[in-house]
Write an enzyme that holds these catalytic residues in place. Structure first.
Site, PDB file in Angstrom:
ATOM      1  N   SER A  57     -11.290  -2.583   3.529  1.00  0.00           N
ATOM      2  CA  SER A  57     -11.252  -1.967   4.658  1.00  0.00           C
ATOM      3  C   SER A  57     -10.710  -0.548   5.030  1.00  0.00           C
ATOM      4  O   SER A  57      -9.861  -0.175   4.072  1.00  0.00           O
ATOM      5  CB  SER A  57     -10.349  -3.117   5.636  1.00  0.00           C
ATOM      6  OG  SER A  57     -10.180  -2.686   6.923  1.00  0.00           O
TER       7      SER A  57
ATOM      8  N   TYR B  83      -2.277  -7.824   6.808  1.00  0.00           N
ATOM      9  CA  TYR B  83      -3.372  -7.403   6.201  1.00  0.00           C
ATOM     10  C   TYR B  83      -3.588  -5.851   5.884  1.00  0.00           C
ATOM     11  O   TYR B  83      -3.894  -5.773   4.818  1.00  0.00           O
ATOM     12  CB  TYR B  83      -4.517  -7.672   7.476  1.00  0.00           C
ATOM     13  CG  TYR B  83      -5.907  -7.310   7.142  1.00  0.00           C
ATOM     14  CD1 TYR B  83      -6.726  -8.116   5.896  1.00  0.00           C
ATOM     15  CD2 TYR B  83      -6.657  -6.203   7.688  1.00  0.00           C
ATOM     16  CE1 TYR B  83      -7.951  -7.722   5.767  1.00  0.00           C
ATOM     17  CE2 TYR B  83      -7.815  -5.766   7.422  1.00  0.00           C
ATOM     18  CZ  TYR B  83      -8.418  -6.503   6.231  1.00  0.00           C
ATOM     19  OH  TYR B  83      -9.778  -6.171   6.083  1.00  0.00           O
TER      20      TYR B  83
END
Length: 303
Positions: A181, A194
Site C-alpha cells: 500500500s 495497518y
C-alpha cells in the site's frame, strides 16, 4: 522564402507521425518482452485467491510460467488451478502447484518454505501480494489485532523471504516483488496499526534490495492507493458512476507487475496526482501535510 515555409509545413506533420510511430513500436516491443519475461520461470504468488492474485495467475500461466499458487483454502486453490488448466493449451503451459499459506500462522512457515522448494527445487520470482487491513481509531484497536496485522503484513512476508533467499543466492538469480500500500510510505489517520505494518515491510524490502544486489537478485516494490475488487477499469467506472475510478483494478496492477518484472525497476508508485503530491509534501513540507490531515479528521468528526 515561400518554399522554405512550405517545406517546414510539410515536415512538421511528418516528424509528428514518425515520432508517434516510433513510440507505438517501442511500446509494442516492450509489451512483447513483458509477456515473455516469465516464460519457464518458477513464479510464487503468495495470495493467488485475491482479485490481484487470480489476475496474476492468469497472466503468468498464459505466459508459460511454472506457477506455485499459495492461499488459505485448498479447495479454492484447486478450483483456480482447474480454471487455469481448462482455459489454456496444455502443450504450452504448465500445471499449477498448490501450497497452503497462512501468514498469520508463523509456526507453519518452515513447512511452507520446504513445500515451495520441493515443487521445482528452486524459484525465480516471488510475488508478495497478500495483505490484511483494519481501519479504526488507534485507541479502539486491541494489542491482539496489532499483532495479527504485523504477522500478516510484516513478519509473515519477511519470514518467507528469508527462508527462500538461500535458494536464490545459491543460484545467483531471482526477483522478489512486494505489492504494498502507499501507506507504506504515507501514513493517514485511523490506520495506525495497518500503516505501521506497511511501513515495516516496506523498510524490510528496501534494506534487502541493497543486501542481495551482489548476488544478482532484484527487489522491487509497487505501492498503490488500493486495489479494487472489480475485474477491470471499465467495471470500476460503472460501479462508481464517475469518469475517474477509485483505486487500481486487478488487471491494471497485474500489468504493472509484469512490466516491473521485465524492466526490474526498484520502485513503482501507482496513484493519482493527489497522493503523489502528498508523498512529496511529507518530505518537503511535513508540518503542512500534518496540519491538513488533522483538519480532515476534525471535519470528519464534526459531520
Amino acid at each position: 522564402m515561400a518554399s522554405v515555409w512550405t517545406t517546414t509545413v510539410l515536415l512538421v506533420p511528418c516528424v509528428i507521425v514518425l515520432t508517434a510511430g516510433l513510440f507505438y513500436l517501442y511500446n509494442f516491443i516492450k509489451g512483447l518482452l513483458s509477456k515473455t519475461s516469465v516464460r519457464n520461470k518458477v513464479v510464487v504468488v503468495t495470495d493467488a485467491l485475491s482479485g490481484l492474485g487470480k489476475e496474476c495467475a492468469g497472466v503468468f500461466h498464459r505466459g508459460g510460467a511454472r506457477l506455485i499458487l499459495c492461499g488459505k483454502s485448498w479447495e479454492k486453490l484447486e478450483e483456480l488451478a482447474d480454471e487455469l488448466a481448462n482455459a489454456s493449451d496444455p502443450t504450452v503451459t504448465f500445471p499449477s502447484k498448490l501450497v497452503l499459506l497462512e501468514f498469520g500462522d508463523l509456526d507453519s512457515m518452515p513447512e511452507v518454505i520446504c513445500e515451495i522448494l520441493e515443487c521445482y527445487g528452486c524459484l525465480d520470482i516471488l510475488i508478495f501480494n497478500s495483505s490484511m487491513k483494519v481501519k479504526a481509531p488507534a485507541q479502539s484497536v486491541s494489542l491482539e489485532m496489532d499483532k495479527l496485522l504485523m504477522d500478516n503484513n510484516y513478519f509473515g512476508p519477511a519470514t518467507l523471504a528469508k527462508g527462500l533467499l538461500p535458494s536464490m543466492i545459491s543460484r545467483r538469480t531471482g526477483h522478489l516483488l512486494l505489492v504494498n500500500s502507499i501507506q507504506g510510505k504515507l501514513a493517514v489517520p485511523f490506520r495506525t496499526a495497518y500503516a505501521a505494518s506497511k511501513h515495516a515491510v516496506q523498510a524490510f524490502f528496501d534494506c534487502l534490495r541493497a543486501e542481495v544486489e551482489e548476488y544478482g537478485i532484484s527487489v522491487s516494490t509497487i505501492n498503490h492507493t488500493f486495489i479494487s475488487r472489480s475485474a477491470n477499469h471499465t467495471e470500476m467506472m460503472k460501479c462508481n458512476h464517475s469518469s475517474k475510478p477509485l483505486g487500481v483494478s486487478p488487471d491494471e496492477a497485474a500489468t504493472e507487475i509484469v512490466k516491473t518484472l521485465s524492466n526490474k525497476r526498484n520502485e513503482v508508485v501507482i496513484a493519482p496526482s493527489l497522493p503523489k503530491v502528498a508523498l512529496y509534501a511529507r518530505s518537503l513540507f511535513p508540518d503542512v501535510l500534518f496540519a491538513v490531515m488533522a483538519a480532515g479528521v476534525k471535519d470528519a468528526e464534526s459531520m
